[in-house]
Enzyme design. Structure first.
Site, PDB file in Angstrom:
ATOM      1  N   ARG A 144       0.734  -1.266  -0.134  1.00 38.90           N
ATOM      2  CA  ARG A 144      -0.032   0.017  -0.083  1.00 38.90           C
ATOM      3  C   ARG A 144       1.067   1.309   0.154  1.00 38.90           C
ATOM      4  O   ARG A 144       2.037   1.069   0.411  1.00 38.90           O
ATOM      5  CB  ARG A 144      -0.815  -0.060   1.098  1.00 38.90           C
ATOM      6  CG  ARG A 144      -1.857  -1.030   1.460  1.00 38.90           C
ATOM      7  CD  ARG A 144      -2.565  -1.232   2.631  1.00 38.90           C
ATOM      8  NE  ARG A 144      -3.481  -2.151   2.879  1.00 38.90           N
ATOM      9  CZ  ARG A 144      -3.203  -3.423   3.477  1.00 38.90           C
ATOM     10  NH1 ARG A 144      -2.070  -3.616   3.845  1.00 38.90           N
ATOM     11  NH2 ARG A 144      -4.209  -4.195   3.486  1.00 38.90           N
ATOM     12  N   LYS A 169      -1.735  -1.955   7.644  1.00 37.17           N
ATOM     13  CA  LYS A 169      -3.289  -1.653   7.956  1.00 37.17           C
ATOM     14  C   LYS A 169      -3.532  -2.690   9.022  1.00 37.17           C
ATOM     15  O   LYS A 169      -3.154  -4.134   8.993  1.00 37.17           O
ATOM     16  CB  LYS A 169      -4.080  -2.021   6.695  1.00 37.17           C
ATOM     17  CG  LYS A 169      -5.697  -1.811   6.810  1.00 37.17           C
ATOM     18  CD  LYS A 169      -6.228  -1.901   5.597  1.00 37.17           C
ATOM     19  CE  LYS A 169      -7.737  -1.804   5.825  1.00 37.17           C
ATOM     20  NZ  LYS A 169      -8.434  -1.936   4.477  1.00 37.17           N
ATOM     21  N   HIS A 275      -3.467   2.543  -5.381  1.00 40.47           N
ATOM     22  CA  HIS A 275      -3.787   1.173  -4.970  1.00 40.47           C
ATOM     23  C   HIS A 275      -3.969   0.163  -6.317  1.00 40.47           C
ATOM     24  O   HIS A 275      -3.810  -0.991  -5.970  1.00 40.47           O
ATOM     25  CB  HIS A 275      -5.028   1.282  -4.176  1.00 40.47           C
ATOM     26  CG  HIS A 275      -5.221   0.390  -3.264  1.00 40.47           C
ATOM     27  ND1 HIS A 275      -4.492   0.101  -2.021  1.00 40.47           N
ATOM     28  CD2 HIS A 275      -5.972  -0.844  -2.998  1.00 40.47           C
ATOM     29  CE1 HIS A 275      -4.553  -0.911  -1.336  1.00 40.47           C
ATOM     30  NE2 HIS A 275      -5.831  -1.561  -1.887  1.00 40.47           N
ATOM     31  N   ARG A 278      -1.122  -2.324  -6.500  1.00 38.25           N
ATOM     32  CA  ARG A 278      -1.094  -3.439  -5.350  1.00 38.25           C
ATOM     33  C   ARG A 278      -2.305  -4.366  -6.021  1.00 38.25           C
ATOM     34  O   ARG A 278      -1.844  -5.519  -6.290  1.00 38.25           O
ATOM     35  CB  ARG A 278      -1.632  -2.999  -4.031  1.00 38.25           C
ATOM     36  CG  ARG A 278      -2.129  -3.977  -3.041  1.00 38.25           C
ATOM     37  CD  ARG A 278      -2.287  -3.469  -1.736  1.00 38.25           C
ATOM     38  NE  ARG A 278      -2.972  -4.017  -0.763  1.00 38.25           N
ATOM     39  CZ  ARG A 278      -2.521  -4.818   0.233  1.00 38.25           C
ATOM     40  NH1 ARG A 278      -1.190  -5.160   0.085  1.00 38.25           N
ATOM     41  NH2 ARG A 278      -3.142  -5.476   0.673  1.00 38.25           N
ATOM     42  N   HIS A 301      -3.765 -10.366   3.692  1.00 36.38           N
ATOM     43  CA  HIS A 301      -5.216 -10.255   3.797  1.00 36.38           C
ATOM     44  C   HIS A 301      -5.652 -11.223   4.978  1.00 36.38           C
ATOM     45  O   HIS A 301      -4.912 -12.458   5.051  1.00 36.38           O
ATOM     46  CB  HIS A 301      -6.044 -10.562   2.598  1.00 36.38           C
ATOM     47  CG  HIS A 301      -5.962  -9.731   1.735  1.00 36.38           C
ATOM     48  ND1 HIS A 301      -6.240 -10.237   0.151  1.00 36.38           N
ATOM     49  CD2 HIS A 301      -5.683  -8.353   1.560  1.00 36.38           C
ATOM     50  CE1 HIS A 301      -6.094  -9.052  -0.517  1.00 36.38           C
ATOM     51  NE2 HIS A 301      -5.734  -7.775   0.431  1.00 36.38           N
ATOM     52  N   TYR A 310      -9.806 -11.188  -7.056  1.00 36.36           N
ATOM     53  CA  TYR A 310      -8.817 -11.255  -8.088  1.00 36.36           C
ATOM     54  C   TYR A 310      -8.870 -12.358  -9.051  1.00 36.36           C
ATOM     55  O   TYR A 310      -8.557 -12.319 -10.113  1.00 36.36           O
ATOM     56  CB  TYR A 310      -7.203 -11.084  -7.618  1.00 36.36           C
ATOM     57  CG  TYR A 310      -7.171  -9.816  -6.645  1.00 36.36           C
ATOM     58  CD1 TYR A 310      -7.087  -8.404  -7.380  1.00 36.36           C
ATOM     59  CD2 TYR A 310      -6.886 -10.041  -5.262  1.00 36.36           C
ATOM     60  CE1 TYR A 310      -6.686  -7.461  -6.562  1.00 36.36           C
ATOM     61  CE2 TYR A 310      -6.484  -8.915  -4.561  1.00 36.36           C
ATOM     62  CZ  TYR A 310      -6.508  -7.553  -4.998  1.00 36.36           C
ATOM     63  OH  TYR A 310      -6.079  -6.738  -4.308  1.00 36.36           O
TER      64      TYR A 310
END
Length: 327
Positions: A144, A169, A275, A278, A301, A310
């Site tokens: 990120r 994050k 983003h 990414r 994640h 994805y």
């Protein structure tokens, strides 16, 4: 310095100050603090500045339904707003809301825009210097933008090669790949950061911001080379919390601006941003046959379902699937 927490009174009295102090005591990410505070503030304003303690499930339901019906927010936006007020009531105020009944948004989750490899390289070709290197890490390592600008010198391992992403994050550490093609440039950037740090020390400065009260745990670490930012800011600035003059990292908005300018120069007609690099990291790995679990780990994640989006972005023909009509 938009990632530095705003200072609070020694003894918070106002509701929002006490709420912020409560969040910080639980070591939630500053981005989470800002997001939760913004939604709670909006919830209070929607109900004509009534105190949250005088409200409950009925008011939460009406506000969340307003977000869906009148603001037309996306599903994930409403979920974030819900998380904010539930945290406030359950954790901060110790008040149970029970079963909530509110209108869900009709807008579903959108598939993210991605660059092809050629498009990503074209955007990078219109960038230069530090900002190009930061964007290269977003595409080449799946970072990120805030993770890229916050990299510390100790986070870069040229021997593996890999990156340790710590200030993330949700404060979830992870390890990701470091592209061999940018190792030389990144090494030069590290040497530049170290030279700048040595000059700051000579000038009587050289102390860097330490997250999560680590400055108290490791008193001398703030001046050590290991903790310095890989992408230091051009100038020293005043830390609003402590009043200490120190060198922060380059700003996220700087990088976003340069990426946007590069996209315009390429003529790519996609809704792209930092983003998007990414997202493109993930989809291009998927196209090359990388398994979804490995991509999940590299992106950090928690839930595999987040990564699985994805698989919908990558075209079926790119995954070796063909129509029976073409057999």
């Amino acid at each position: 310095m938009d990632d530095i927490p705003v200072p609070l009174p020694a003894v918070p009295v106002r509701f929002m100050d006490r709420f912020r102090a409560f969040i910080r005591a639980r070591h939630l990410a500053y981005r989470t603090e800002k997001t939760y505070c913004n939604w709670v503030r909006e919830f209070i304003r929607f109900h004509n500045k009534r105190h949250p303690e005088s409200m409950g499930a009925e008011e939460v339901n009406s506000w969340l339904s307003h977000l869906a019906n009148n603001r037309n927010v996306a599903v994930n936006t409403q979920k974030t707003a819900l998380n904010a007020v539930v945290f406030m009531y359950h954790q901060f105020l110790g008040k149970e809301l029970g079963d909530l009944q509110f209108t869900n948004p009709s807008r579903g989750r959108k598939l993210p825009a991605v660059f092809s490899h050629e498009e990503a390289m074209s955007v990078l070709s219109h960038m230069h210097g530090t900002h190009k290197l930061v964007a290269s890490l977003m595409y080449g390592s799946g970072l990120r933008v805030m993770e890229a600008v916050r990299l510390r010198i100790q986070d870069v391992d040229f021997s593996e090669p890999c990156l340790f992403v710590r200030e993330t994050k949700g404060d979830k550490w992870r390890r990701t790949i470091l592209p061999a093609s940018i190792c030389e440039r990144l090494s030069t950037q590290v040497e530049f950061a170290l030279a700048l740090h040595r000059q700051d020390l000579k000038d009587g400065f050289g102390e860097v911001y330490m997250p999560n009260a680590l400055a108290k745990k490791y008193p001398g670490a703030a001046c050590s080379s290991a903790w310095q930012y890989v992408f230091p800011a051009q100038r020293l600035s005043i830390d609003p919390r402590s009043g200490v003059r120190r060198r922060h990292h380059i700003g996220e908005q700087q990088v976003r601006r340069f990426v946007n300018e590069a996209m315009k120069a390429t003529g790519i007609r996609k809704k792209g941003s930092c983003h998007t690099f990414r997202h493109s990291f993930a989809t291009n790995l998927l196209k090359r046959g990388t398994d979804i679990r490995s991509i999940q780990e590299l992106l950090g994640h928690n839930d595999i379902s987040t990564t699985q989006i994805y698989t919908h972005v990558v075209g079926t023909h790119e995954r070796g699937i063909s129509s029976p009509l073409d057999v």
